[in-house]
Design a protein around this motif. Structure first.
Motif, PDB file in Angstrom:
ATOM      1  N   LYS A 121       0.855  -1.188   0.000  1.00  0.00           N
ATOM      2  CA  LYS A 121       0.000   0.000   0.000  1.00  0.00           C
ATOM      3  C   LYS A 121       0.887   1.233   0.000  1.00  0.00           C
ATOM      4  O   LYS A 121       2.012   1.186   0.503  1.00  0.00           O
ATOM      5  CB  LYS A 121      -0.866   0.050   1.262  1.00  0.00           C
TER       6      LYS A 121
ATOM      7  N   ASP B 209      -1.992   6.911   0.875  1.00  0.00           N
ATOM      8  CA  ASP B 209      -3.400   6.505   0.809  1.00  0.00           C
ATOM      9  C   ASP B 209      -3.911   6.060   2.171  1.00  0.00           C
ATOM     10  O   ASP B 209      -5.025   6.401   2.563  1.00  0.00           O
ATOM     11  CB  ASP B 209      -3.589   5.394  -0.233  1.00  0.00           C
TER      12      ASP B 209
ATOM     13  N   GLU C 298      -6.706   8.218   4.132  1.00  0.00           N
ATOM     14  CA  GLU C 298      -7.965   7.552   4.484  1.00  0.00           C
ATOM     15  C   GLU C 298      -8.253   7.710   5.978  1.00  0.00           C
ATOM     16  O   GLU C 298      -9.387   7.949   6.396  1.00  0.00           O
ATOM     17  CB  GLU C 298      -7.904   6.072   4.118  1.00  0.00           C
TER      18      GLU C 298
ATOM     19  N   GLY D  68      -2.418  14.696  -5.944  1.00  0.00           N
ATOM     20  CA  GLY D  68      -3.523  13.829  -5.552  1.00  0.00           C
ATOM     21  C   GLY D  68      -3.132  12.469  -5.024  1.00  0.00           C
ATOM     22  O   GLY D  68      -1.979  12.233  -4.661  1.00  0.00           O
ATOM     23  N   SER D  69      -4.135  11.621  -4.955  1.00  0.00           N
ATOM     24  CA  SER D  69      -3.994  10.212  -4.611  1.00  0.00           C
ATOM     25  C   SER D  69      -5.417   9.659  -4.637  1.00  0.00           C
ATOM     26  O   SER D  69      -6.373  10.421  -4.442  1.00  0.00           O
ATOM     27  CB  SER D  69      -3.354  10.036  -3.232  1.00  0.00           C
ATOM     28  N   PRO D  70      -5.577   8.371  -4.905  1.00  0.00           N
ATOM     29  CA  PRO D  70      -6.947   7.829  -4.995  1.00  0.00           C
ATOM     30  C   PRO D  70      -7.788   8.139  -3.758  1.00  0.00           C
ATOM     31  O   PRO D  70      -8.955   8.523  -3.879  1.00  0.00           O
ATOM     32  CB  PRO D  70      -6.705   6.326  -5.144  1.00  0.00           C
ATOM     33  N   LYS D  71      -7.209   8.018  -2.586  1.00  0.00           N
ATOM     34  CA  LYS D  71      -7.994   8.268  -1.367  1.00  0.00           C
ATOM     35  C   LYS D  71      -8.326   9.747  -1.213  1.00  0.00           C
ATOM     36  O   LYS D  71      -9.323  10.107  -0.590  1.00  0.00           O
ATOM     37  CB  LYS D  71      -7.253   7.770  -0.120  1.00  0.00           C
TER      38      LYS D  71
ATOM     39  N   ASP E 170      -9.218  11.627  -3.593  1.00  0.00           N
ATOM     40  CA  ASP E 170     -10.399  11.889  -4.417  1.00  0.00           C
ATOM     41  C   ASP E 170     -11.677  11.751  -3.599  1.00  0.00           C
ATOM     42  O   ASP E 170     -12.630  12.516  -3.780  1.00  0.00           O
ATOM     43  CB  ASP E 170     -10.437  10.913  -5.610  1.00  0.00           C
ATOM     44  N   ILE E 171     -11.684  10.807  -2.705  1.00  0.00           N
ATOM     45  CA  ILE E 171     -12.866  10.599  -1.859  1.00  0.00           C
ATOM     46  C   ILE E 171     -12.992  11.746  -0.862  1.00  0.00           C
ATOM     47  O   ILE E 171     -14.062  12.299  -0.650  1.00  0.00           O
ATOM     48  CB  ILE E 171     -12.756   9.248  -1.115  1.00  0.00           C
TER      49      ILE E 171
ATOM     50  N   GLU F  54     -14.095  15.068  -2.455  1.00  0.00           N
ATOM     51  CA  GLU F  54     -15.502  15.019  -2.870  1.00  0.00           C
ATOM     52  C   GLU F  54     -16.413  15.225  -1.658  1.00  0.00           C
ATOM     53  O   GLU F  54     -17.363  16.003  -1.692  1.00  0.00           O
ATOM     54  CB  GLU F  54     -15.775  13.658  -3.524  1.00  0.00           C
TER      55      GLU F  54
END
Lengths: 277, 319
Positions: B6, B10, B14, B34-37, B39-40, B43
Motif C-alpha cells: 500500500k 493513501d 484515508e 492527488g492520490s486515490p484516497k 479523491d474521496i 468530494e
C-alpha cells in the motif's frame, strides 16, 4: 464658523500623524538600524486604521476573538506602528526608548513577540497568503471580523503575493482588504526604473479584485474609503492602492531614490522634528 | 510478513478522512497533488479541502493562516518542491511562529528519496531531511511502512506543533506487524537484533536493510536493523543505549551524506558521547543523478545495492 465634529475628528487624526512622525524620528535617533523612510510613508494609513477606529482591537487582550486581524506584510517599514501601539496601551511607552537595545522586544524589524503584531513579517511576500488563510478560517466559522493587510509596493515583486491574489479571488474573500503603501521606491531605485509596476490598478483588476485608490496622506479620504471597504461584502477581495511619499515629512528623504537605506544622524533629528508640518 | 503493498499516503489520507467526519477542525490543502484516497476526501469535504493550485509557497502561507485561527491543517504536495520551493515560507511562517504559538500544520511531502526514480534529479528528493533538520520547532516524521504512517495520524492531530511528514511514493509492504507496541516518541525501533553490526535507515531503505539482514541471517550472520521514523525530536539517550551494543553501525539512505541528514544525526549522537562505535555512512555523494533507470539501478550506481552494502559489512567485520 465653528469647525464641526467631523473636522475636529480629522484634525485629531492629523495631529496624531504628526505625533507619530515625531516619535518615529525619536526612535530612529536611538536606533539607526530602523528603516525610517519606509516607516514614514504609511503613517496616515496606520493612524486612520487605529485612531480612526476602522480596526476593532483590544490592547488588553491581543488574542481577543472579536478583533480584526491586521497583518503588516511590509514589516520593516512599520516602526511608526510602535508609538501607536504604546499609546493605545499595548505596552508601556518607556519601551520606545529602548528600541534595538539589549533585552527589549522592539527590534529594528518587528516580530510577533510585540503585543499588537499578529505575525512576523521581516521577509517580504508572506503576509497576504497568511491573511488569506486567516480570512478563509473566519469565513468558514461565519465570523464577522475583518482582515487587513499592509503591503509595500516593492513587495509586489515577490511572486508569492500573486499566488495569494489569485487565491483570494477564487475563494471570494470579501472580508479581506489589502492596502498597498505605494511609495514608489525600492531599496536601490524608483520602482518604475527597476521593473515598472504600473499600471498597478489594472493588474489587480485583471485578477478580479475590487480596486480603489486614495491619497495615502489624506486622513479624511483614507477614513471614508476604509470605512466603506470594511463594510463592503460583495464577494470580492479589496485592494486600496494608497499613493504615498517615501520619507514623507522629511524633505531630505522625500527626494532621494536611495532613501530606503538613508539614515538621519542623531544630531540632526531635532532640526528635522522642528521642521515637521 | 504481510506482503500486501500500500502507499503510505493513501493509508494516511484515508485515516485523516475518517477523522474529518467527527472533527470539523481539520483542513486538507493540496498543491494540485492527488492520490486515490484524496479523491474521496475532496468530494466529501468540499468546504475543508482546498486545492491552492501549483503554488507551494501559498500552500504554506494559507495553511499558516488557518492554523493561526486554530485549525489542524494538512499541506500536501510533492516533497522536493514543497520543502525546497517553499522553504522560506516554512521557516518564517511555520517554524518561527510555532515558537510562540500553536501552529498545527502537517506538511506532507510525497516522493522521499528516489521514489520518483525515472523522473530525474528535479524529482529526486535527497536534501529534505538535511534542510528540514536545520529548522527549530518542526518535527520530522519519515515512516517506512503504511502501518506506521497510519499510527501517526493521531499524533498529527493531538500534538499541536508543525511536522514535516515525508512519504515514499511507491506502494510498499507492511513492516510493523505489532505497531501498537512501537513507541512513536522514541523515534526509532530495532526491528532486527544483531551481533556486531547494525544497519540504520529510514523510509524505503529500511525495506532494503531488512532484505540484507534476512539474507545474511541465512548464512549465520546476525545484522541489526534500526528503523528511524521520527528524526526530530528523537530520544537520544535511549538511542545511544541501543547503538552502543554494536561495534559498528552503517547508515544507509537515499540522501546526500555528510550534509545534515540521517548520517549526521547518528554521527552527532555518537560523537557527543565520545563513543567508540564505528560509523560508516552510505548514500549519495556531492552530485546529482542524471542517469535514468530503476531505483535498483540508481542504487547500484551509488553503492547502495545489496552487494555493495554486504561488502561493507564484511569489511567492517574483518577490521
Amino acid at each position: 464658523m465653528l469647525p464641526n465634529v467631523s473636522d475636529r475628528f480629522f484634525d485629531f487624526l492629523k495631529e496624531k500623524s504628526l505625533w507619530v512622525r515625531k516619535e518615529t524620528l525619536d526612535i530612529h535617533r536611538i536606533a539607526q538600524e530602523t528603516r525610517l523612510a519606509s516607516s514614514l510613508s504609511c503613517v496616515e494609513i496606520l493612524v486612520t486604521l487605529y485612531y480612526g477606529k476602522i480596526i476593532n482591537h483590544n490592547p488588553k487582550n491581543t488574542k481577543w476573538e472579536q478583533r480584526d486581524r491586521f497583518i503588516i506584510s511590509k514589516g520593516h517599514g512599520s516602526i511608526s506602528f510602535y508609538p501607536i501601539l504604546a499609546d493605545l496601551g499595548y505596552f508601556p511607552k518607556e519601551e520606545l526608548g529602548r528600541v534595538c537595545k539589549e533585552g527589549t522586544f522592539l527590534g529594528g524589524i518587528p516580530d510577533c513577540i510585540i503585543p499588537g503584531y499578529e505575525t512576523t513579517n521581516g521577509s517580504l511576500g508572506h503576509g497576504l497568503g497568511v491573511a488569506c488563510g486567516i480570512a478563509l478560517a473566519l469565513k468558514r466559522r461565519d465570523r464577522k471580523e475583518k482582515v487587513f493587510v499592509l503591503l509595500g509596493d516593492g513587495e509586489l515583486y515577490e511572486g508569492s503575493v500573486w499566488e495569494a491574489v489569485m487565491f483570494a479571488r477564487e475563494h471570494m474573500l470579501d472580508n479581506l482588504t489589502a492596502i498597498v503603501d505605494d511609495n514608489k521606491i525600492c531599496m536601490l531605485d524608483f520602482c518604475r526604473n527597476i521593473l515598472n509596476l504600473e499600471p498597478l490598478e489594472d493588474k489587480f483588476r485583471a485578477f478580479q479584485w475590487d480596486v480603489h485608490t486614495v491619497d495615502g496622506h489624506n486622513v479624511r479620504e483614507l477614513h471614508n474609503i476604509l470605512l466603506n471597504l470594511r463594510k463592503d461584502e460583495r464577494g470580492k477581495p479589496k485592494v486600496l492602492i494608497a499613493s504615498t511619499v517615501k520619507g514623507k515629512g522629511v524633505p531630505v528623504l522625500e527626494t532621494d531614490p536611495l532613501n530606503h537605506i538613508k539614515n538621519i544622524k542623531p544630531e540632526d533629528i531635532d532640526r528635522v522634528i522642528s521642521d515637521l508640518k | 510478513m504481510n506482503v500486501e503493498k500500500k502507499t503510505m499516503r493513501d493509508v494516511f489520507i484515508e485515516s485523516v478522512y475518517n477523522r474529518m467526519h467527527g472533527d470539523s477542525n481539520i483542513f486538507f490543502l493540496s498543491a494540485d497533488f492527488g492520490s486515490p484516497k484524496l479523491d474521496i476526501l475532496r468530494e466529501k469535504f468540499r468546504e475543508r479541502f482546498i486545492n491552492v493550485g501549483i503554488a507551494e509557497q501559498n500552500l504554506i502561507n494559507v495553511s499558516t493562516g488557518l492554523a493561526l485561527e486554530g485549525y489542524t491543517v494538512y499541506a500536501y504536495a510533492i516533497a522536493p518542491f514543497l520543502t525546497m520551493r517553499a522553504f522560506e515560507q516554512i521557516r518564517i511562517n511555520i517554524a518561527l511562529h510555532a515558537q510562540l504559538m500553536d501552529v498545527n500544520v502537517n506538511i506532507i511531502g510525497v516522493g522521499a528519496g528516489l521514489s520518483y526514480d525515472v523522473s530525474g534529479p528535479t524529482h529526486h528528493c535527497l536534501e529534505d531531511i538535511s534542510i528540514m533538520r536545520t529548522l527549530p520547532n518542526i518535527s520530522i516524521f519519515s515512516p517506512s511502512d503504511w502501518a506506521m504512517a497510519e499510527k501517526f495520524v493521531d499524533y498529527s492531530i493531538r500534538v499541536k506543533k508543525p511536522k514535516y511528514i515525508r512519504f515514499d511514493g511507491k506502494p510498499l509492504p507492511r513492516i510493523y506487524e505489532n505497531i501498537r507496541d512501537v513507541k512513536l516518541e522514541n523515534g526509532f525501533h530495532e526491528i532486527r537484533e544483531g551481533d556486531e553490526i547494525c544497519l540504520i535507515s529510514t523510509g524505503y531503505m529500511t525495506h532494503k536493510a531488512l532484505c540484507i539482514a534476512d539474507s545474511l541471517s541465512r548464512i549465520g550472520l546476525l545484522i541489526g536493523v534500526i528503523d528511524v521514523f521520527l528524526l526530530k525530536p528523537i530520544n537520544e539517550e535511549q538511542f545511544f543505549k541501543l547503538l552502543k551494543k554494536y561495534r559498528s553501525v552503517i547508515t544507509i539512505e537515499e540522501a546526500f551524506i555528510e550534509k545534515g541528514g540521517l548520517d549526521s544525526l547518528i554521527s552527532g549522537i555518537l560523537s557527543k558521547r565520545n563513543s567508540s562505535v564505528r560509523l560508516r555512512r552510505k548514500g549519495f555523494g556531492d552530485s546529482y543523478v542524471f542517469e535514468m533507470g530503476s531505483r535498483d539501478h540508481l542504487h547500484k550506481l551509488n553503492g547502495l545495492d545489496d552487494e555493495s552494502i554486504i561488502k561493507d559489512i564484511r569489511e567492517m567485520l574483518k577490521s
